[in-house]
Design an enzyme around this catalytic site. Structure first.
Site, PDB file in Angstrom:
ATOM      1  N   ILE A  68       0.827  -1.208   0.000  1.00 11.88           N
ATOM      2  CA  ILE A  68       0.000   0.000   0.000  1.00 11.88           C
ATOM      3  C   ILE A  68       0.860   1.257   0.000  1.00 11.88           C
ATOM      4  CG2 ILE A  68      -1.663   1.333   1.366  1.00 11.88           C
ATOM      5  CD1 ILE A  68      -2.770  -1.378   2.361  1.00 11.88           C
ATOM      6  N   SER A  70      -6.730  -0.434  11.129  1.00 14.73           N
ATOM      7  CA  SER A  70      -7.325  -1.614  10.515  1.00 14.73           C
ATOM      8  C   SER A  70      -8.633  -1.946  11.220  1.00 14.73           C
ATOM      9  CB  SER A  70      -6.368  -2.802  10.637  1.00 14.73           C
ATOM     10  OG  SER A  70      -7.006  -4.015  10.273  1.00 14.73           O
ATOM     11  N   TYR A 109      -1.783  -7.607  17.715  1.00 10.46           N
ATOM     12  CA  TYR A 109      -1.951  -6.787  16.517  1.00 10.46           C
ATOM     13  C   TYR A 109      -3.172  -5.889  16.667  1.00 10.46           C
ATOM     14  CZ  TYR A 109      -2.623  -5.486  11.615  1.00 10.46           C
ATOM     15  OH  TYR A 109      -2.785  -4.774  10.447  1.00 10.46           O
TER      16      TYR A 109
END
Length: 299
Positions: A35, A159, A184
């Site tokens: 990205i 995210s 995460y």
């Protein structure tokens, strides 16, 4: 198969802009692949001066050559940056502050995902240390330059995985128990909370801040997934975004005028996040803890 591609295109959102970045400077961390690299190509095409900040300088050299070739813009610079080492972050910021007279966008794109347990050079759990603390320190060190260059922007890649974790103030480095997916999720939740906290502090300063969920994108970041997650990935892969599609919301938050600072964006629009990601009390606790761990004081 054509129907799958059509559905994916519809789900990814449609957006385009002719906005130019001529005379503007942009830093993108981790822009040697995925990205970050696609973002760099797009913003270079818009005429910006692009600084790609990467740990692996060999890969960075190759990425720069590709970005220049695809964009037609030779004003692409590479600088070494290891977000797992505060010494490297400080050295990078020192170079930028010395050599660059302006900075209009800082895109905190780099990250690690669900890696085996490890610690950064400063003793932080790797995912929390790189994804949150590394970018938190980098932003702190470049903020004065961003303020002098206002209007300017800070884009933090988060995210939807922020829903997987919670901020464990009592064990933020997962020393008692480590689960790669939850760690995460904690780091991505921290990205959103720090975006909100920073946006409040920068209100009316000319510097705006955004958190971005790029979507489920086919990038190298999935390399640490376990077998169960890889099987799930194979099933959903036809509906995932290409890397170019995954870069669109970052680009949107970099160039689109008059969007809400402190917001969480997905598919090139303001989106909803979990209740935990809207917890401003926790955001302040995380802010104080982050400053304490990094030995910094925000004015």
């Amino acid at each position: 198969m054509a129907n799958i591609y059509t559905l994916r295109a519809l789900l990814c959102g449609q957006w385009s802009s002719e906005a130019r970045l001529t005379g503007k400077t942009v830093i993108i961390t981790g822009a040697n692949t995925g990205i970050g690299k696609e973002t760099a190509v797009d913003l270079a095409k818009r005429g910006g001066r692009i600084i790609i900040a990467c740990r692996d300088m060999g890969k960075a050299d190759s990425a720069r050559a590709e970005i220049v070739e695809r964009s037609g813009n030779p004003d692409v610079v590479i600088r070494g940056l290891d977000l797992s080492d505060s010494k490297s972050i400080r050295e990078f910021a020192q170079i930028i502050n010395r050599e660059e007279h302006q900075l209009h966008a800082l895109i905190n794109n780099a990250g690690v995902m669900m890696c085996p347990y490890a610690k950064t050079a400063d003793g932080f759990e790797m995912q929390f240390g790189v994804n949150h603390l590394g970018h938190f320190l980098l932003t702190f060190l470049l903020l004065e330059l961003l303020q002098r260059s206002a209007p300017s922007r800070i884009i933090n890649l988060s995210s939807m995985a922020h829903a997987w974790g919670r901020i464990q103030l009592e064990d933020v480095h997962s020393e008692r128990s480590y689960h790669p997916r939850r760690a995460y999720g904690q780091s991505k939740l921290a990205n959103i909370l720090s975006t909100r906290a920073l946006a409040r502090r920068l209100q009316d300063s000319g510097v705006t801040v955004y958190a971005v969920h790029p979507g489920i994108v086919r990038t190298e970041i999935k390399r640490h997934m376990n077998l169960a997650l890889l099987i799930s990935w194979k099933i959903v892969r036809p509906f995932t975004k290409t890397i170019q599609q995954g870069a669109q919301t970052t680009i949107y938050c970099t160039v689109e005028p008059d969007i809400q600072s402190g917001g969480y964006y997905c598919d090139c629009k303001l989106s909803s996040c979990t209740r935990a990601a809207r917890d401003d009390v926790m955001a302040e606790k995380l802010w104080e803890l982050s400053c304490q761990m990094l030995g910094i004081t925000w004015e």
